[in-house]
Write an enzyme that holds these catalytic residues in place. Structure first.
Site, PDB file in Angstrom:
ATOM      1  N   GLY A   1       0.792  -1.224   0.000  1.00 47.67           N
ATOM      2  CA  GLY A   1       0.000   0.000   0.000  1.00 47.67           C
ATOM      3  C   GLY A   1       0.821   1.268   0.000  1.00 47.67           C
ATOM      4  O   GLY A   1       1.991   1.294  -0.383  1.00 47.67           O
TER       5      GLY A   1
ATOM      6  N   GLY B   1       2.511   4.311   5.248  1.00 48.70           N
ATOM      7  CA  GLY B   1       1.190   3.930   5.738  1.00 48.70           C
ATOM      8  C   GLY B   1       1.212   3.046   6.972  1.00 48.70           C
ATOM      9  O   GLY B   1       0.190   2.851   7.620  1.00 48.70           O
ATOM     10  N   GLY B   2       2.373   2.453   7.289  1.00 44.57           N
ATOM     11  CA  GLY B   2       2.471   1.580   8.453  1.00 44.57           C
ATOM     12  C   GLY B   2       2.831   0.146   8.121  1.00 44.57           C
ATOM     13  O   GLY B   2       2.717  -0.749   8.969  1.00 44.57           O
TER      14      GLY B   2
ATOM     15  N   THR C   1       5.894  -1.286  10.207  1.00 46.61           N
ATOM     16  CA  THR C   1       5.510  -1.353  11.622  1.00 46.61           C
ATOM     17  C   THR C   1       4.622  -2.560  11.877  1.00 46.61           C
ATOM     18  O   THR C   1       4.836  -3.318  12.833  1.00 46.61           O
ATOM     19  CB  THR C   1       4.782  -0.070  12.051  1.00 46.61           C
TER      20      THR C   1
ATOM     21  N   ASP D   1      11.989  -3.105  -0.115  1.00 46.81           N
ATOM     22  CA  ASP D   1      12.752  -1.869  -0.336  1.00 46.81           C
ATOM     23  C   ASP D   1      14.250  -2.147  -0.382  1.00 46.81           C
ATOM     24  O   ASP D   1      15.021  -1.347  -0.910  1.00 46.81           O
ATOM     25  CB  ASP D   1      12.458  -0.851   0.768  1.00 46.81           C
TER      26      ASP D   1
ATOM     27  N   ASP E   1       9.124   4.566  -7.445  1.00 42.41           N
ATOM     28  CA  ASP E   1       7.736   4.234  -7.115  1.00 42.41           C
ATOM     29  C   ASP E   1       6.978   3.506  -8.215  1.00 42.41           C
ATOM     30  O   ASP E   1       5.752   3.595  -8.279  1.00 42.41           O
ATOM     31  CB  ASP E   1       6.988   5.517  -6.718  1.00 42.41           C
TER      32      ASP E   1
ATOM     33  N   TYR F   1      15.308  10.307   3.456  1.00 38.78           N
ATOM     34  CA  TYR F   1      15.589   9.302   2.439  1.00 38.78           C
ATOM     35  C   TYR F   1      17.041   9.415   1.969  1.00 38.78           C
ATOM     36  O   TYR F   1      17.639  10.487   2.027  1.00 38.78           O
ATOM     37  CB  TYR F   1      14.652   9.474   1.237  1.00 38.78           C
ATOM     38  N   GLU F   2      17.559   8.298   1.518  1.00 37.36           N
ATOM     39  CA  GLU F   2      18.924   8.258   0.976  1.00 37.36           C
ATOM     40  C   GLU F   2      18.890   7.573  -0.385  1.00 37.36           C
ATOM     41  O   GLU F   2      18.574   6.387  -0.469  1.00 37.36           O
ATOM     42  CB  GLU F   2      19.842   7.509   1.942  1.00 37.36           C
TER      43      GLU F   2
END
Length: 209
Positions: free
Chosen positions: A11, A15-16, A19, A37, A58, A140-141
């Site tokens: 998603g 957004g989580g 986690t 990622d 993306d 971000y890197e």
């Protein structure tokens, strides 16, 4: 021998996903997580925007899906081996608490070549304002340039989300013993509430195994 359960958590950005995956892993003895990622193509293989001086992170083509498939195979085998060893040690085979589970988290999982492997699909959503509020606080890197969110991140999220919604509509018009299903979850809900729901969803699924 237990059959491996594969849960996809995908998603919207921020957004989580990570986690929830980490919290679920804490609840299941034999489980692991793949963070896609960490499995992107080399930067020189990504689409480059010369105006923003930045690559597009993306889209589906960003990820090395062949490498991801190999990681899924390796992780799956390791989990199944652990399950067998524990079953022999404790002399049991079907206790749900020790069922092997592979969690895979990242954007675009259900638009990808690995979509068919998932037993449970969880998709986080956010409205644009909340998404941007969260994203601009993250580092971000390489550093994300101004304008990237508006030009790529949000439009591509909406495009791929629409693609999934259309996929569900098409599937619902077919007669199938196992209908295609995605659980859309609001990313602004309390994480403990989402965790409780997700864990219950896993238990329910295992009861039907």
């Amino acid at each position: 021998m237990n059959k491996l359960l594969i849960v996809g958590i995908s998603g919207v950005t921020n957004g989580g996903k990570s986690t929830l995956a980490l919290k679920l892993k804490e609840l299941w003895t034999i489980s692991s997580i793949i963070h896609i990622d960490e499995l992107t193509k080399p930067m020189n293989k990504l689409k480059y925007d010369s105006i923003l001086d930045y690559h597009n992170w993306d889209e589906v083509e960003t990820y090395d899906w062949e490498r991801i498939k190999k990681e899924v195979t390796i992780s799956s085998q390791n989990l199944l081996n652990s399950s067998r060893q524990l079953a022999c040690l404790l002399n049991f085979y079907n206790l749900h608490e020790h069922h092997p589970i592979l969690f895979i988290e990242g954007i675009l999982l259900f638009n990808s070549p690995i979509d068919e492997i998932f037993d449970i699909r969880i998709f986080f959503t956010l409205d644009k304002e909340e998404c941007w509020k969260r994203r601009k606080e993250r580092v971000y890197e390489p550093p994300e340039p101004p304008g990237y969110f508006e030009k790529y991140c949000w439009p591509l999220y909406m495009f791929y989300k629409s693609e999934l919604e259309n996929k569900i509509k098409v599937d619902s018009s077919k007669s199938s013993n196992i209908p295609y299903n995605i659980n859309f979850i609001k990313g602004d809900k309390a994480i403990d509430e989402t965790l409780l729901w997700a864990n219950k969803e896993i238990y329910t699924h295992l009861l039907n195994y």
